[in-house]
Design a protein around this motif. Sequence first.
Motif, PDB file in Angstrom:
ATOM      1  N   GLY A  24     -23.531  57.551  89.706  1.00 36.24           N
ATOM      2  CA  GLY A  24     -22.554  58.458  89.099  1.00 36.24           C
ATOM      3  C   GLY A  24     -21.683  57.760  88.067  1.00 36.24           C
ATOM      4  N   VAL A  25     -21.216  56.552  88.383  1.00 38.38           N
ATOM      5  CA  VAL A  25     -20.370  55.802  87.452  1.00 38.38           C
ATOM      6  C   VAL A  25     -21.144  55.446  86.184  1.00 38.38           C
ATOM      7  CG1 VAL A  25     -19.171  53.584  87.152  1.00 38.38           C
ATOM      8  CG2 VAL A  25     -18.806  54.929  89.222  1.00 38.38           C
ATOM      9  N   GLY A  27     -23.729  57.028  84.998  1.00 36.66           N
ATOM     10  CA  GLY A  27     -23.980  58.270  84.268  1.00 36.66           C
ATOM     11  C   GLY A  27     -22.774  58.736  83.483  1.00 36.66           C
ATOM     12  N   VAL A  28     -21.597  58.681  84.096  1.00 36.48           N
ATOM     13  CA  VAL A  28     -20.379  59.082  83.386  1.00 36.48           C
ATOM     14  C   VAL A  28     -20.125  58.140  82.213  1.00 36.48           C
ATOM     15  CG1 VAL A  28     -17.856  59.236  83.606  1.00 36.48           C
ATOM     16  CG2 VAL A  28     -19.320  60.260  85.345  1.00 36.48           C
ATOM     17  N   LEU A  31     -22.504  59.053  79.404  1.00 34.26           N
ATOM     18  CA  LEU A  31     -22.115  60.293  78.715  1.00 34.26           C
ATOM     19  C   LEU A  31     -20.910  60.064  77.805  1.00 34.26           C
ATOM     20  CD1 LEU A  31     -22.600  63.049  81.444  1.00 34.26           C
ATOM     21  CD2 LEU A  31     -23.869  62.757  79.316  1.00 34.26           C
ATOM     22  N   ILE A  32     -19.965  59.246  78.240  1.00 32.11           N
ATOM     23  CA  ILE A  32     -18.808  58.950  77.388  1.00 32.11           C
ATOM     24  C   ILE A  32     -19.253  58.201  76.130  1.00 32.11           C
ATOM     25  CG2 ILE A  32     -16.683  57.576  77.250  1.00 32.11           C
ATOM     26  CD1 ILE A  32     -16.162  58.355  80.178  1.00 32.11           C
ATOM     27  N   ALA A  46     -25.736  66.291  79.104  1.00 30.17           N
ATOM     28  CA  ALA A  46     -24.974  66.660  80.305  1.00 30.17           C
ATOM     29  C   ALA A  46     -25.532  67.933  80.942  1.00 30.17           C
ATOM     30  CB  ALA A  46     -23.503  66.843  79.949  1.00 30.17           C
ATOM     31  N   THR A  49     -28.891  66.976  82.633  1.00 34.31           N
ATOM     32  CA  THR A  49     -28.609  66.115  83.789  1.00 34.31           C
ATOM     33  C   THR A  49     -28.004  66.922  84.936  1.00 34.31           C
ATOM     34  OG1 THR A  49     -28.246  64.245  82.320  1.00 34.31           O
ATOM     35  CG2 THR A  49     -27.378  64.050  84.537  1.00 34.31           C
TER      36      THR A  49
END
Length: 152
Positions: A24-25, A27-28, A31-32, A46, A49
């Motif tokens: 999760g980290v 992936g975030v 995306l950023i 996003a 996903t």
Amino acid sequence: MATQTQTQPQRRSKALLWTGVGVGVVGVGALIAVALADLGKADQIASVTGAVLAAVGIGLTLWGQFGRGAAAPQAAPPAPGVTASGAGAVAAGGSIGSVATGSGTSPAPAPASAPAPAPGPSTTPAPGPVTASGDRSVAAGGDIGSVSTGDA
């Protein structure tokens, strides 16, 4: 300092939890990074996903509920020293609220003025084994509220 030991399923569960947090980290973060370069592209990534992760989540939920992830419930073993033999015989290691044996029988209704007491732990435990032997016999290691053993 007390040492805690974990079972194999607990360790596996913790490892899966931290793996999910790590994914999760990452992936975030990805995306950023993409959003800073191209907001339209980040929106598309996003969306795809999110749809994929939702499908995986539903699959894991179904597997946990109906698959090998859940242990089958097992029946409780009979209490030691409690036996019933004979047609319609009933034996219980504790208290019995009401019993009806025979064809067309039903327990006697409780009087309207006083509610029937809820079956609970016996006030005096059975001194030995509880045995009901013979047709329509009833035995309890505790209290018996109501018994009907004949044909109506």
